[in-house]
Write an enzyme that holds these catalytic residues in place. Structure first.
Site, mmCIF file in Angstrom:
data_model
loop_
_atom_site.group_PDB
_atom_site.id
_atom_site.type_symbol
_atom_site.label_atom_id
_atom_site.label_comp_id
_atom_site.label_asym_id
_atom_site.label_seq_id
_atom_site.Cartn_x
_atom_site.Cartn_y
_atom_site.Cartn_z
ATOM 1 N N ASP A 67 0.708 -1.265 0.104
ATOM 2 C CA ASP A 67 0.324 0.177 -0.235
ATOM 3 C C ASP A 67 0.530 0.933 -0.080
ATOM 4 O OD1 ASP A 67 0.729 -0.318 2.689
ATOM 5 O OD2 ASP A 67 -1.444 -0.805 3.193
ATOM 6 N N ASP A 138 -7.047 -2.483 14.295
ATOM 7 C CA ASP A 138 -8.324 -2.825 14.394
ATOM 8 C C ASP A 138 -8.179 -3.815 13.703
ATOM 9 O OD1 ASP A 138 -7.065 -1.624 11.857
ATOM 10 O OD2 ASP A 138 -8.829 -0.095 11.562
ATOM 11 N N HIS A 140 -6.400 -4.175 10.559
ATOM 12 C CA HIS A 140 -6.952 -4.408 8.989
ATOM 13 C C HIS A 140 -5.232 -5.213 8.865
ATOM 14 C CE1 HIS A 140 -4.395 -0.203 9.859
ATOM 15 N NE2 HIS A 140 -3.539 -1.414 9.175
HETATM 16 P P1 PGA Z 1 2.873 -1.278 12.373
HETATM 17 O O1 PGA Z 1 0.958 -1.191 11.534
HETATM 18 O O2 PGA Z 1 3.432 -2.494 12.144
HETATM 19 O O3 PGA Z 1 3.052 -0.543 12.759
HETATM 20 O O4 PGA Z 1 1.750 -1.221 13.390
HETATM 21 C C1 PGA Z 1 0.930 -2.627 10.674
HETATM 22 C C2 PGA Z 1 -0.882 -2.385 10.290
HETATM 23 O O5 PGA Z 1 -0.958 -1.088 10.155
HETATM 24 O O6 PGA Z 1 -0.947 -3.019 9.441
#
Ligand code: PGA
Length: 263
Positions: A67, A138, A140
């Site tokens: 992304d 959350d 995702h």
């Molecule tokens: P993070 O984010 O590795 O910064 O905790 C993970 C994500 O949002 O998929």
């Protein structure tokens, strides 16, 4: 789904890097799906070490990132393009055009055809051998926020308030955090031949419990991984702390037969 519970953050990074290294050395044209954020930095550090000290060769590797924020120039310090260059691409021998991050600079009507082209490029490369994932607090994966279709393809998404708050640490001014992103879809992610999701820390414990042991639901996009034939969830003790079947996962891991050990 295989759940691997390790002591701490470093162990998670080593284990994911080891698995990625295995895919790189065992395929003639390895294709990796890569993630950004706090979760994979240790994995990339270890991959860079493996390249520098053990000669892990990235010259035949192609990579596709999950992304990117829309509206951020690739040189913006919070862009995922910048993240990938500083954490991995600049330190290994990937060929320049073999490492692709979705563009954050496409606008308006171009976005849809750009996303279709991104999917086509992955198909042309032969599909993704191993997709590395983090997980949002959350639930995702990529930027597929709760409510995302479980069969979605690469497309534009709106970030939730929670994700914008979680990611505020990367921006000097909170107003700068984009609302829109391009993300591989859940359907796109599920086509990877192998998936490795990594997480550590207490803040991820609820999301991991929902993803691994909860119902399969759009409310926790990562829960769809329960349907994947070859998905590993590698977590530390803190991220595993709300798993009901933790003892069972530990037993299975500790008693893995020799012939399955380096899979
Ligand atoms: P993070 O984010 O590795 O910064 O905790 C993970 C994500 O949002 O998929």
């Amino acid at each position: 789904m295989e759940v691997i519970i390790l002591l701490g953050e470093k162990d998670v990074g080593y284990a994911a890097a080891k698995r990625i290294g295995k895919v790189i050395t065992s395929r003639t044209e390895p294709v990796l799906g890569l993630a950004t954020g706090g979760s994979p930095t240790g994995t990339y550090r270890e991959l860079v070490r493996m390249h520098q000290q053990e000669g892990l060769d990235f010259s035949r590797v192609r990579t596709f990132n999950l992304d990117e924020y829309l509206g951020l120039d690739p040189s913006h310090p919070a862009s995922y393009c910048h993240f990938m260059r500083t954490n991995l691409f600049d330190h290994v021998n990937l060929r320049p055009r073999s490492a692709v991050v979705p563009s954050g600079m496409v606008v308006g009507q171009e976005i849809e055809s750009y996303c279709e082209k991104y999917e086509e490029e992955i198909r042309q490369a032969g599909g993704i051998d191993l997709q590395l994932l983090g997980i949002g607090s959350d639930g995702h994966i990529g930027f597929n926020e709760p409510g995302s279709s479980l069969t979605s393809r690469t497309r534009i998404k709106n970030l939730t308030k929670r994700t914008r708050e979680d990611n505020a640490r990367y921006f000097s001014n909170p107003d700068e955090i984009p609302h829109h992103v391009i993300t591989m879809g859940i359907g796109t992610i599920m086509e990877a031949r192998e998936i490795v999701l990594i997480a550590f820390g207490k803040a991820k414990a609820a999301a991991i419990a929902a993803a691994v042991e909860g119902p399969i639901t759009t409310s926790c996009p990562a829960s769809i991984l329960q349907m994947h034939p070859n998905a590993k969830v590698i977590v530390d003790e803190a991220a595993a702390s709300l798993l009901q079947r933790a003892e069972y996962y530990r037993w299975v891991f500790d008693n893995k037969p020799d012939w399955q050990k380096d899979r």
